[in-house]
Structure formats: C-alpha cells, structure tokens
Design an enzyme around this catalytic site. Structure first.
Site, PDB file in Angstrom:
ATOM      1  CB  SER A  14      -8.642 -29.621  -4.007  1.00  0.00           C
ATOM      2  OG  SER A  14      -9.956 -30.020  -4.365  1.00  0.00           O
ATOM      3  CG  ASP A  25     -16.376 -29.094  -4.589  1.00  0.00           C
ATOM      4  OD1 ASP A  25     -15.174 -29.209  -4.280  1.00  0.00           O
ATOM      5  OD2 ASP A  25     -17.002 -28.032  -4.442  1.00  0.00           O
ATOM      6  CG  ASP A  27     -13.415 -26.339  -7.569  1.00  0.00           C
ATOM      7  OD1 ASP A  27     -14.600 -26.166  -7.269  1.00  0.00           O
ATOM      8  OD2 ASP A  27     -12.489 -26.397  -6.730  1.00  0.00           O
ATOM      9  CG  ASP A  80     -18.653 -26.239  -7.122  1.00  0.00           C
ATOM     10  OD1 ASP A  80     -19.754 -26.809  -7.005  1.00  0.00           O
ATOM     11  OD2 ASP A  80     -18.010 -25.790  -6.159  1.00  0.00           O
TER      12      ASP A  80
END
Length: 636
Positions: A14, A25, A27, A80
C-alpha cells in the site's frame, strides 16, 4: 569488496501504491549481495543489531513464513522487512527490480520476496488512470475492513489482492470515475464465475524455470477457490489462502455492496450505508472461541501471530472432516479481555450448517478430533515457551463475552416496528412492563391477559346456563393459568413450557459469559427465548473443557443432566433452556444481508437461511462500454 558492500531498500504494498493510511505498516524489501544470506546474516546478525537499537521495538522475526519477514516498529512506525539476496557482488543504487536479470540464480523464497515490489510496479503500469485507481482502492480497502473481509492470513483478501481486483475493474472501465468504479466493482465480482482467474495480463512463461500458476499442469492449482494472479513473472495466485467458507462470506458481502450501490444509483440510499460495519456477533447462533494466553505481552505477540497464521487451517480441517456441511466464518479481529491478569486475546469463528443440506435424524457434526488435531499442530510451535496456552470452546450468541463489544456490553436487537398508538396504549395499561420489556412483549402480555379474562367470563356464563358445566373447569386451574400469564409465559393451546438447565462450560478458567440485554434483571432475560429442535448436532471438546459439549448446527445443545439447574466449580449457572412445545407461528423473521435478526423473540427458532438475500440483477453487455469486455469468458 567490504568497502563496496551495500544493500538497497525498496517499498511495496500500500505504501508503494500510494494508498496507505494512518497506522498502516510499511512493506519494505532489502536487496543485498550474494554473499549475505537470509538465515544467518539477516535473521541472526541483523536481528541482533536491531534488538540493541532504542528506536526499534516489538521485534518479531518470522523466518518460516511463506515469505520470510522480520516485523518491528521503528520510532513507532510498523515495518515489515523482507530480504532478497541476488547474484551480484555489488548492488547498484539504481537497480531496476523489474528487470528479469535479478531473478537469475536465486531460490524460491527470494523470488517471492522480490515479487512484492515487481507486482506493485506492474500494477501501476497496467492501470489506465493511476489517480482513479488509488481513490477506488482506498475506498474498497476501507469497505473490506468494515465488513470483516480484509485479512490474507485468515483466508480472506489482503492489500495486494484488493489492488489486483480493483485494477481489473479499472481496465474494464478506463474512463470511469471512482464512484462508478466502486459500483461496477461489486457488479462485476458478484457475477464473476469463480474459480475463473482474475488476470491483468497474460501469464508469462520464461526459460528461468520457475513455477507459474497453471491448473493444467499443476494439480495443486486446481484446488484454488478464488485465483487472483499476479502480473509479474513468475505469475502466482496471490489468494491461495481463500477457502470455500471464506469465499462464501466474501460473495455475500459483494452482494451486499452491489445492492447498496444499486440503491445509491436510484437515490434510495447514501454512500454511508455502504460502510456500515458488519455485525458479526449477531450473524450466527454458534461460535468457536479461541483463547490465547501467554506469560507476558512479548510472548503473547509471538504466540498470537503463530495461532492467527494457523486459524485458516482450522477452517480447512472443519470443512474436510464435515465434507463441507459445516461452514465456518473466521473473523479477522482479535479481542482482549483486560480484566484478566495474564496476557490474553481471543479470536472468534461463526458456525452454521451448509444451506440446503438435508438433515438426517440424529445426524451430528463431531469435530472433537478436528479441534484436538488443530491444538496439537499449534503446540508444535518452534519457539514455544511455558505459559503459552490455547483453548477452543463453543459459545452461543447470548454467551458472547462482553469485552468483544465496543461499549463493553451486548447491544439489544430492535423489536419489530409498532405504531405510536399501540405503544401509547400498551404503555398506559402496563406501566411495569414498560420498565422491564420491549413494546412488543408488553402488548403480547396484555393481549394474553385479555384472552384469559374473556375465557373466564365465557366459562362463568356457560356455568350459569348449564349446571353440568360447573364441575368441568376448576377455579384452581384458572388461577394457575392467570398466574402463569402474569409471569410472562406464553400459553398457547394450554401447552406447558418447562425450564431446564443449559450447558455452559468453562475452558481452563475462561468461562463463556451470558450477556444480559437491556431491560433484564439480574442477568436473566425477561422474555423467554424459544429453542427449536434441530437434529443436526455438533460436538467439540478440548483439554481445557471438562466434558464434551454437544450442540446443534442450527441452534442449541442437547440437555443430558436430567433437567436440574446445576452450579459448576466456577460458580456460574450452567443455563436455563426452555423447551417450547406450543404451536408458534413465524412470520418471516430471518437474517438480513447485514446479518441482523429482525425479531429478538424468535432468535432461537430461526432456520439458518440466507434465502432472503436480495436477487442478483442481470448484467447486460451494453452496460459495459469497454470493448475488451466482449472477449471475457468469466462473466454471465
């Protein structure tokens, strides 16, 4: 080589697509040289470096995931972090990750790690209007979270899945604005013939030899329920976690969205109706409650992540062992009971029998071995520590614990609508009932009293005419009937309503709670919910339960303790079932699309039926202005 050693950070998901929001979060992918590996250098050396940094908190490595990842917070921002080691001694700062050359001489986990960035870049290249795509995707991601179908790990769809579905609709309607794209999204996927795949481009095969999604060659690809294919080589099914049960739930939500959008186009509804939250705890009569306990918050974070990643396996196992006759709805949200001293959270799963399934007399769904097998798999956790426990129990809707509700208590369902004249009349003649029950029950009790009074007057009249009638009806019996009517019992054709115990078992110190509704006294419902007898039963058990609990897929447990109320060691009543043998007429109390029951009095008598879902509209080719639609084979 040491002086030139470096690594490059890429973003995907996203954040890369520009649809991230507050609290989301980030990525990220770390691309390093060939001599820096994942097992020792990334998950051991880098992990220890991050653990010593003050900015890093909640560090959690997941090396055995399908895509190995390290989760942590950096200055409060969730990260992440993936790692990919490519076949270069020096990683250039301007590395083109879309180039096929980065895939040479790497393993499968590295390919999957690189695929996130490569897919995000391809999506942005293949959509006709990036701005409209991003706006539509933001809207539908918000909708999916409100409706409880946003979670890849639980068996629904994650961020990349929703992005691919929206991108395909954008290709169908290249000139549509976001409001039109949202409406057409639900129309398209309500009528989509799964398991036909959603693809943004043709599946590309290459001489590198990596496996691509192809059900003609790969038998395991044929079992995929909802294939959504990534556009970058090697093309994969990004929604392999979807099961039969979760696909059913998503299709119901697509139908809900399609109906709302049709009403919006006819000015019968507003956009806010589309984003009404899904009332999960009012949609089923039976639930599985999965309680997770650990010694402290750090252990609970790791333990919860492991259990959550395996919950979809429980869904698949139940589908397998019941031959698809028992449907599951795992809810992608965890709930915390702050009243407990230990670190705790709970997941819930709705249960219902398959619609249209023929129920044989005495048929049971025995899932005790299924639950035991699931708990055995969970307890094989590689990083298990003392204090990590899991309990699985069955709770009915009225036993859902209070901490799952936002206000801390169970919201009452609204009664059937009544005219103001009826409400005023009932309120003036039954003031006590106004304080304790709904308007519907007040009117019902008043009507029963009037009927009993009319019967008494009629009997007295007959007695005055015929002397033989004087001994036919005992005044004691009449008094008993009147007293029972005053107590709120519904006497229909003089049938008796009995009270008995109801099974409510604790699980290792965590007991299901009976939530009182407003208008109740002392935790006991003022109206008497009637219990239907359905022959299909479910039996579950686990080590945290004292004995097996049998309950039917549509309604209630079988009572085996002789009809006597019993208090267990935890000090709570094991329930009170009313067995109604009277003739009750139902006038259409069913579940609507949002799963809200319209009639609280008939809660336990309803047959699990979704036939009241609105009929699907026909999709005509002239609705589609994009010429590529004519070549589609997936829509009716």
């Amino acid at each position: 080589m040491v002086e030139d050693a470096n690594a490059v950070i890429f973003t995907f998901g996203s954040y890369r697509l520009g649809v991230h929001g507050p609290g989301a979060d980030i990525d990220t992918l770390c691309v390093g040289p060939s001599y820096v590996n994942r097992e020792e250098d990334f998950f051991y050396v880098l992990h220890n470096i991050l653990a010593e940094m003050e900015e890093v908190t909640e560090l959690q490595p997941v090396p055995d995931a399908h895509v190995p990842v390290m989760k942590f917070k950096f200055d409060g921002i969730s990260i992440d972090l993936l790692y990919a080691s490519i076949s270069l001694l020096v990683v250039p700062d301007d590395l083109d990750i879309s180039n096929m050359s980065v895939l040479h001489e790497i393993d499968e986990p590295t390919v999957r790690s690189l695929n996130g960035c490569r897919v995000a870049d391809q999506i942005l290249k293949l959509v006709p209007n990036i701005e409209h795509f991003c706006t539509t995707l933001r809207c539908l991601k918000f909708w999916a979270k409100r409706r409880g179908v946003y979670s890849n790990v639980t068996g629904f769809l994650g961020g990349v899945n929703w992005a691919l579905l929206v991108a395909r609709v954008c290709q169908f309607y290249p000139n549509a604005n976001p409001s039109m794209l949202v409406s057409r999204f639900f129309r398209v996927y309500t009528l989509w013939r799964w398991p036909n795949p959603v693809m943004l481009c043709e599946i590309e095969d290459d001489e590198l030899g990596f496996s691509v999604w192809d059900p003609r060659k790969n038998p395991w690809d044929r079992s995929h329920q909802m294939p959504i294919i990534t556009p970058a080589y090697p093309c994969m099914n990004s929604s392999y976690n979807v099961s039969t049960s979760t696909l059913r739930v998503m299709m119901e939500q697509f139908q809900f969205g399609n109906k709302i959008c049709e009403d919006i186009e006819l000015n019968k509804a507003e956009w806010k109706a589309l984003f009404e939250p899904y009332l999960f705890f009012e949609s089923y009569k039976n639930y599985l409650q999965v309680d997770i306990i650990a010694a402290d918050s750090d252990d609970l974070r790791a333990w919860k992540g492991w259990v959550e990643s395996r919950l979809r396996q429980l869904t698949l196992m139940i589908e397998r062992d019941t031959y698809g006759k028992l449907q599951c709805h795992p809810y992608p949200h965890d709930y915390v009971d702050h009243s407990k001293q230990c670190a705790h959270c709970a997941f819930f799963m709705g249960l219902q029998r398959k619609q249209g399934e023929v129920i044989q007399e005495g048929q049971q769904f025995d899932i005790r071995q299924t639950v035991d097998e699931f708990r055995h798999q969970i307890n094989m956790y590689m990083y298990w520590k003392p204090g990590m426990e899991i309990y699985v129990s069955h709770v009915r809707r009225k036993q859902i614990p209070a901490y799952v509700f936002p206000e801390g208590y169970k919201r009452c369902r609204h009664p059937r609508p009544m005219s103001q004249q009826q409400l005023d009349k009932a309120s003036s003649e039954d003031g006590e009932a106004c304080r304790t029950g709904s308007a519907e029950r007040r009117l019902k009790r008043k009507k029963e009293l009037e009927e009993m009074e009319m019967k008494r007057e009629s009997l007295e009249k007959r007695q005055s005419i015929s002397p033989q009638m004087r001994d036919s009806a005992s005044p004691d019996l009449l008094c008993l009937r009147s007293a029972n009517a005053l107590k709120g019992y519904s006497l229909i054709e003089s049938e008796t309503i009995k009270e008995g115990p109801e099974s409510c078992q604790p699980i290792g110190g965590i007991s299901p709670q009976v939530i009182p509704c407003s208008g109740s006294s002392g935790g006991k419902m003022q109206h008497h919910e009637q219990d239907a007898e359905v022959n299909t039963n479910i039996t579950i058990s686990n080590e945290g339960m004292q004995n097996a609990e049998t309950f039917d897929a549509g309604c209630l447990p079988n009572v085996n303790n002789g009809g006597n109320p019993e208090i267990n060691d935890q000090g709570f009543l094991q329930g009170d079932i009313r067995e109604a043998k009277s003739k009750l007429l139902l006038d259409g109390g069913r579940e609507n699309v949002a799963g809200v029951f319209e009639d609280g009095l008939r809660e336990e008598l309803e047959v699990l039926d979704l036939s009241c879902l609105c009929p699907l509209p026909s999709l005509f080719i002239h609705h589609f202005k994009y010429p590529l639609f004519n070549s589609l084979q997936y829509l009716g």
